[in-house]
Design an enzyme around this catalytic site. Sequence first.
Site, PDB file in Angstrom:
ATOM      1  N   TRP A 167      -4.884  -0.020   4.289  1.00 39.14           N
ATOM      2  CA  TRP A 167      -4.488  -1.231   3.543  1.00 39.14           C
ATOM      3  C   TRP A 167      -3.671  -0.852   2.329  1.00 39.14           C
ATOM      4  O   TRP A 167      -2.740  -1.561   1.948  1.00 39.14           O
ATOM      5  CB  TRP A 167      -5.714  -2.061   3.184  1.00 39.14           C
ATOM      6  CG  TRP A 167      -6.540  -2.296   4.403  1.00 39.14           C
ATOM      7  CD1 TRP A 167      -7.825  -1.909   4.629  1.00 39.14           C
ATOM      8  CD2 TRP A 167      -6.100  -2.910   5.634  1.00 39.14           C
ATOM      9  NE1 TRP A 167      -8.216  -2.244   5.897  1.00 39.14           N
ATOM     10  CE2 TRP A 167      -7.183  -2.859   6.537  1.00 39.14           C
ATOM     11  CE3 TRP A 167      -4.899  -3.489   6.053  1.00 39.14           C
ATOM     12  CZ2 TRP A 167      -7.096  -3.372   7.838  1.00 39.14           C
ATOM     13  CZ3 TRP A 167      -4.824  -4.002   7.339  1.00 39.14           C
ATOM     14  CH2 TRP A 167      -5.896  -3.946   8.212  1.00 39.14           C
ATOM     15  N   ASP A 168      -4.019   0.262   1.706  1.00 39.26           N
ATOM     16  CA  ASP A 168      -3.186   0.754   0.605  1.00 39.26           C
ATOM     17  C   ASP A 168      -1.778   1.096   1.093  1.00 39.26           C
ATOM     18  O   ASP A 168      -0.784   0.790   0.427  1.00 39.26           O
ATOM     19  CB  ASP A 168      -3.812   2.016  -0.003  1.00 39.26           C
ATOM     20  CG  ASP A 168      -4.911   1.700  -1.006  1.00 39.26           C
ATOM     21  OD1 ASP A 168      -4.959   0.572  -1.526  1.00 39.26           O
ATOM     22  OD2 ASP A 168      -5.728   2.603  -1.279  1.00 39.26           O
TER      23      ASP A 168
END
Lengths: 409, 409
Positions: A167-168
């Site tokens: 997600w980062d």
Amino acid sequence: MSAPTNAPLGDLRVVEVVAFIAAPLGGMTLAQLGADVIRIDPIGGNIDYRRWPLAPSGDSLYWTALNKGKRSVAIDLRRPEGQEIAAALITAGTPGDGGGILLTNLPASGWMGHEALSRRRDDLISLRLTGSSDGTGAVDYTVNCAAGFPMATGPGGAPVNHVLPAWDVAAGLYLATGLLSAERVRARTGRGQEVGLALSDVAIATAANLGYLAEVQVNDTVRQPMGNELYGAFGRDFETAEGRRIMLVAISNRQWRAIGKATGLAEKLAMIGPMMEVDLDDEGGRYAARHAIAAVLAPWFAARRLEEVRAAFEGSGVLWGPYQDFGQLLREDPRCSPANPMFQSVEQPGVGPVLMPASPLSIAGRAPPRAAPPLGGQTDEVLAELLGLSAAAIGRLHDGGVVADAAGR
Amino acid sequence: MSAPTNAPLGDLRVVEVVAFIAAPLGGMTLAQLGADVIRIDPIGGNIDYRRWPLAPSGDSLYWTALNKGKRSVAIDLRRPEGQEIAAALITAGTPGDGGGILLTNLPASGWMGHEALSRRRDDLISLRLTGSSDGTGAVDYTVNCAAGFPMATGPGGAPVNHVLPAWDVAAGLYLATGLLSAERVRARTGRGQEVGLALSDVAIATAANLGYLAEVQVNDTVRQPMGNELYGAFGRDFETAEGRRIMLVAISNRQWRAIGKATGLAEKLAMIGPMMEVDLDDEGGRYAARHAIAAVLAPWFAARRLEEVRAAFEGSGVLWGPYQDFGQLLREDPRCSPANPMFQSVEQPGVGPVLMPASPLSIAGRAPPRAAPPLGGQTDEVLAELLGLSAAAIGRLHDGGVVADAAGR
């Protein structure tokens, strides 16, 4: 080393006040395409400056990897004088110059707020990453657990976190996309704006974009974990004679037939269709018969070493890959070496020579891989260049402890 | 429904010839920011048109989720007349009009090659996704196994594939970034170009960007699997009284102290420092003492139901999240509902009402969530609009089986 003069983003200047992965990765993505990315940190470094893993010198392999090709300015951001300098750097320049862009994952308040900064430069673009869309704090791990994927990962029985901070990574790339979109609007209208992105929205939107949420809503079906098997097609891992593992996939009929041909097992595989009453020329049929297919193929892999598998599949059109740990990837895979034009060996100060990637985008003027800066390494250069400060004025800021250079002074 | 007229990419037109996840997701990302994205498919659909999961109607929840907000044109691409029409659509218009952009994951040869197409429009931009940088075919699964992460995921003993097609997602967002970068260059110089991206490069560059490769090269250390524990900081999962699981993380000292305060276990946790001879005000110290920390915290979670944990952590500054499967995410998490401005309930033809996300980027003029088109749904409209074909000419193409509409004719 500067980016090439024909770099795609060669006339953009982005000032970052960031930490951790997503926002720094967003800035680095732009730097790899030639943008001048200036990371402002507190003197001594931000909270991510010493994150593990560390080199023997104590320098962070994490921080240096995520801040390649940037310039670094160290400022005491707790003091009003420091905040004034940071605000002046963010808003330096005039419309049309490609500057006036802030990337941050800090709260949108006080001197760093969009409103306060846009009073200094009204075409300001701010990109702001937050944690959860409900206003609470969140990081990749606490977003990931809620986003459904760990409950569908692994052999089942307990959730399995993926190790990749996916997600980062996605958020960093969304930030780059959002920044270029906002800058495109500004180039046409002269107007800046604040662009927001919540990490939780990245994860939940992705769950929707891949159909997992519709599966619940429309079919009342919740995707269950199934180890290393693919859903809806044939694909899974197999063990070789020496205990290595490989991943084998057939999405298209061409890929499916290639497996039968390369292994010499086409006739046996063809028996599975009538036996299991499925159409093996259909992805869904192969999925339904996956255990029978695996039963036929497993002994073939178990009887061969990885290099024999590789030789048998070479040029065959079979879709496969070996499992490799990070050591095997670096030491054995030619795609992960200077033989790949994306990579060069670059000296990273404090760390030594490392295999360093450029942007994976092959685009005219792509910047070569460039080391991360030492913390504060460009403080003086940037203050002089962007704010026109004299050496004497910069010296006074050092003496007063408002800014610091690479020596931390 | 069209995108708002002030959409960030409202004047861009992208023609896609794509399948699967990465390239369609790249196009969809641009459509969500207002670009006119026209997906060209073979009559009857491309290889991804019926991918699982399927709705009761047989429509693919995968395909509809990945092609939201696009226009669809169906052409017989095996026939020269079909290829001629596709090439004309890709290269329609004149410099300055925001068109002349191709996004594809098909090979760069024949009529679809950059050279052939740029003879028709010399400012053409082509974005081309390939599998492996060595020229062989690859998909997310066969890239992922080689990229190191599965060997560092799960409890150890065997590699664990993550279920999220993370490399496809990242590649889609790299394509969006690359397209906007190339279009930015074209807006300034008038020059188009071909931009390439190999899926394997996305994965291997990310392994480098996160420091995993430097860890091997500099420290001779290969990251090992450690279940749901964080590396280098305190974080892991805990089980609640009713058997739910939560993820708990402390990166900053503030987050660490919040755990002690919210659980009432601060004094006991403080004993761990001297007991384990570590500094608990240091991320590395908490990592070293993680098993002792978990031993103190586990009974607290085991004695409480999820809702009690939630109440205790509310407003506390503790960084945590519940594990949720896709069903729990959709049914129980308010962030995954129309209460979140990113989401709306939208009628997807053939599927029914689905919770549909806009771009996670909160940007002025962001397009509202829009359904995926029926296959061929805009064939006539696009042929008339871009090529100026008369109704009679379009009718002849239908009669000859060169193009088809949503009825497949």
